[in-house]
Design a protein around this motif. Structure first.
Motif, mmCIF file in Angstrom:
data_model
loop_
_atom_site.group_PDB
_atom_site.id
_atom_site.type_symbol
_atom_site.label_atom_id
_atom_site.label_comp_id
_atom_site.label_asym_id
_atom_site.label_seq_id
_atom_site.Cartn_x
_atom_site.Cartn_y
_atom_site.Cartn_z
ATOM 1 N N ALA A 200 0.868 -1.191 0.229
ATOM 2 C CA ALA A 200 0.092 -0.038 0.003
ATOM 3 C C ALA A 200 0.890 1.411 0.085
ATOM 4 C CB ALA A 200 -0.831 0.154 1.233
ATOM 5 N N ASP A 201 0.812 2.130 -1.026
ATOM 6 C CA ASP A 201 1.148 3.348 -1.041
ATOM 7 C C ASP A 201 0.506 4.337 -0.319
ATOM 8 O OD1 ASP A 201 2.580 5.812 -1.590
ATOM 9 O OD2 ASP A 201 2.810 5.184 -3.648
ATOM 10 N N THR A 202 0.642 4.619 0.812
ATOM 11 C CA THR A 202 -0.245 5.534 1.610
ATOM 12 C C THR A 202 -0.031 7.248 1.164
ATOM 13 O OG1 THR A 202 1.515 5.903 3.353
ATOM 14 C CG2 THR A 202 -0.186 4.263 3.533
ATOM 15 N N GLY A 203 0.996 7.298 0.307
ATOM 16 C CA GLY A 203 1.072 8.683 -0.300
ATOM 17 C C GLY A 203 0.400 8.880 -1.654
ATOM 18 N N ARG A 204 0.011 7.963 -2.072
ATOM 19 C CA ARG A 204 -1.166 7.724 -3.366
ATOM 20 C C ARG A 204 -2.476 7.573 -2.822
ATOM 21 N NH1 ARG A 204 1.105 5.093 -8.515
ATOM 22 N NH2 ARG A 204 -0.801 6.255 -9.273
ATOM 23 N N CYS A 205 -2.768 7.097 -1.619
ATOM 24 C CA CYS A 205 -4.139 6.824 -1.274
ATOM 25 C C CYS A 205 -4.857 8.232 -1.088
ATOM 26 C CB CYS A 205 -3.931 6.064 0.087
ATOM 27 S SG CYS A 205 -5.891 5.712 0.531
ATOM 28 N N VAL A 206 -6.137 8.211 -1.815
ATOM 29 C CA VAL A 206 -7.076 9.266 -1.426
ATOM 30 C C VAL A 206 -8.084 8.915 -0.305
ATOM 31 C CG1 VAL A 206 -6.564 10.071 -3.911
ATOM 32 C CG2 VAL A 206 -8.475 8.725 -3.519
ATOM 33 N N GLY A 207 -8.173 8.002 0.031
ATOM 34 C CA GLY A 207 -9.262 7.493 0.999
ATOM 35 C C GLY A 207 -10.407 7.321 0.872
ATOM 36 N N ALA A 208 -10.640 6.884 -0.570
ATOM 37 C CA ALA A 208 -11.714 6.612 -1.018
ATOM 38 C C ALA A 208 -12.439 5.457 -0.350
ATOM 39 C CB ALA A 208 -11.789 6.238 -2.421
ATOM 40 N N GLY A 209 -11.785 4.351 0.115
ATOM 41 C CA GLY A 209 -12.302 3.393 0.943
ATOM 42 C C GLY A 209 -12.815 2.050 0.279
ATOM 43 N N GLN A 210 -12.614 2.149 -1.187
ATOM 44 C CA GLN A 210 -13.206 0.963 -1.945
ATOM 45 C C GLN A 210 -12.685 -0.251 -1.498
ATOM 46 O OE1 GLN A 210 -15.771 1.398 -4.376
ATOM 47 N NE2 GLN A 210 -15.782 3.292 -3.261
ATOM 48 N N CYS A 211 -11.202 -0.187 -0.959
ATOM 49 C CA CYS A 211 -10.474 -1.495 -0.578
ATOM 50 C C CYS A 211 -11.329 -2.012 0.701
ATOM 51 C CB CYS A 211 -9.106 -1.105 -0.134
ATOM 52 S SG CYS A 211 -8.900 0.136 0.760
ATOM 53 N N VAL A 212 -11.404 -1.317 1.721
ATOM 54 C CA VAL A 212 -12.356 -1.596 3.043
ATOM 55 C C VAL A 212 -14.000 -2.170 2.535
ATOM 56 C CG1 VAL A 212 -13.598 -0.578 5.109
ATOM 57 C CG2 VAL A 212 -11.462 0.161 4.203
ATOM 58 N N LEU A 213 -14.445 -1.482 1.470
ATOM 59 C CA LEU A 213 -15.646 -2.065 1.087
ATOM 60 C C LEU A 213 -15.352 -3.472 0.586
ATOM 61 C CD1 LEU A 213 -17.285 1.041 -0.309
ATOM 62 C CD2 LEU A 213 -17.897 -0.184 1.770
ATOM 63 N N THR A 214 -14.260 -3.703 -0.252
ATOM 64 C CA THR A 214 -13.992 -4.989 -0.882
ATOM 65 C C THR A 214 -13.982 -6.043 0.287
ATOM 66 O OG1 THR A 214 -13.223 -3.940 -2.709
ATOM 67 C CG2 THR A 214 -12.665 -6.074 -2.351
ATOM 68 N N ASP A 215 -13.076 -5.768 1.304
ATOM 69 C CA ASP A 215 -12.835 -6.784 2.307
ATOM 70 C C ASP A 215 -12.401 -5.884 3.669
ATOM 71 O OD1 ASP A 215 -12.285 -8.810 4.287
ATOM 72 O OD2 ASP A 215 -11.581 -10.100 2.537
ATOM 73 N N PRO A 216 -13.310 -5.800 4.430
ATOM 74 C CA PRO A 216 -12.883 -5.123 5.783
ATOM 75 C C PRO A 216 -12.026 -5.812 6.944
ATOM 76 C CG PRO A 216 -15.229 -5.761 5.788
ATOM 77 C CD PRO A 216 -14.672 -6.007 4.477
ATOM 78 N N GLU A 217 -11.917 -7.146 6.674
ATOM 79 C CA GLU A 217 -10.998 -7.971 7.114
ATOM 80 C C GLU A 217 -9.886 -7.859 6.909
ATOM 81 O OE1 GLU A 217 -12.337 -11.865 8.036
ATOM 82 O OE2 GLU A 217 -14.361 -11.210 8.359
ATOM 83 N N VAL A 218 -9.427 -7.447 5.699
ATOM 84 C CA VAL A 218 -8.012 -7.220 5.094
ATOM 85 C C VAL A 218 -7.616 -5.774 5.135
ATOM 86 C CG1 VAL A 218 -6.616 -7.439 3.152
ATOM 87 C CG2 VAL A 218 -8.470 -8.947 3.507
ATOM 88 N N PHE A 219 -8.590 -4.617 5.078
ATOM 89 C CA PHE A 219 -8.232 -3.426 4.950
ATOM 90 C C PHE A 219 -9.065 -2.525 5.942
ATOM 91 C CE2 PHE A 219 -7.610 -5.065 0.364
ATOM 92 C CZ PHE A 219 -6.541 -4.833 0.151
ATOM 93 N N ASP A 220 -8.367 -1.566 6.099
ATOM 94 C CA ASP A 220 -9.056 -0.516 7.145
ATOM 95 C C ASP A 220 -8.652 0.840 6.624
ATOM 96 O OD1 ASP A 220 -10.746 0.501 9.137
ATOM 97 O OD2 ASP A 220 -9.494 -0.201 10.739
ATOM 98 N N GLN A 221 -9.051 1.868 7.208
ATOM 99 C CA GLN A 221 -8.788 3.400 6.905
ATOM 100 C C GLN A 221 -8.412 4.162 8.329
ATOM 101 O OE1 GLN A 221 -12.353 4.033 4.642
ATOM 102 N NE2 GLN A 221 -11.014 5.198 3.626
ATOM 103 N N THR A 222 -7.608 4.889 8.225
ATOM 104 C CA THR A 222 -6.886 5.556 9.285
ATOM 105 C C THR A 222 -8.094 6.779 9.707
ATOM 106 O OG1 THR A 222 -5.978 7.284 8.128
ATOM 107 C CG2 THR A 222 -4.582 5.754 8.784
ATOM 108 N N GLU A 223 -8.283 7.206 11.021
ATOM 109 C CA GLU A 223 -9.182 7.822 11.271
ATOM 110 C C GLU A 223 -9.094 9.390 11.020
ATOM 111 O OE1 GLU A 223 -10.934 7.609 15.172
ATOM 112 O OE2 GLU A 223 -10.798 5.557 15.187
ATOM 113 N N ASP A 224 -7.870 9.949 10.773
ATOM 114 C CA ASP A 224 -7.524 11.202 10.746
ATOM 115 C C ASP A 224 -7.765 11.531 9.150
ATOM 116 O OD1 ASP A 224 -5.153 9.503 10.094
ATOM 117 O OD2 ASP A 224 -3.753 11.073 10.049
#
Length: 64
Positions: free
Chosen positions: A5-29
């Motif tokens: 995961a390249d967190t510098g490129r991530c825009v926080g769309a959350g599509q990964c979390v919707l795909t599998d919340p047991e594999v991906f999460d998002q930072t709160e900030d």
């Protein structure tokens, strides 16, 4: 297979979390991706592949 995961490129769309919340999460900030399972297996590996393909910022990649 390993998820990169390249967190510098991530825009926080959350599509990964919707795909599998047991594999991906998002930072709160700022909502950037957090990889919970870096080396998924079975169905989780299939979901990880899907997440890589639908990521709008192409922040996810896989190393086989």
């Amino acid at each position: 297979m390993k998820i990169i995961a390249d967190t510098g490129r991530c825009v926080g769309a959350g599509q990964c979390v919707l795909t599998d919340p047991e594999v991906f999460d998002q930072t709160e900030d700022d909502g950037t991706v957090i990889v919970l399972v870096s080396e998924p297996e079975g169905e989780a590996a299939d979901h990880a592949r899907d997440a890589v393909h639908i990521c709008p910022s192409q922040a996810l990649s896989l190393v086989e």
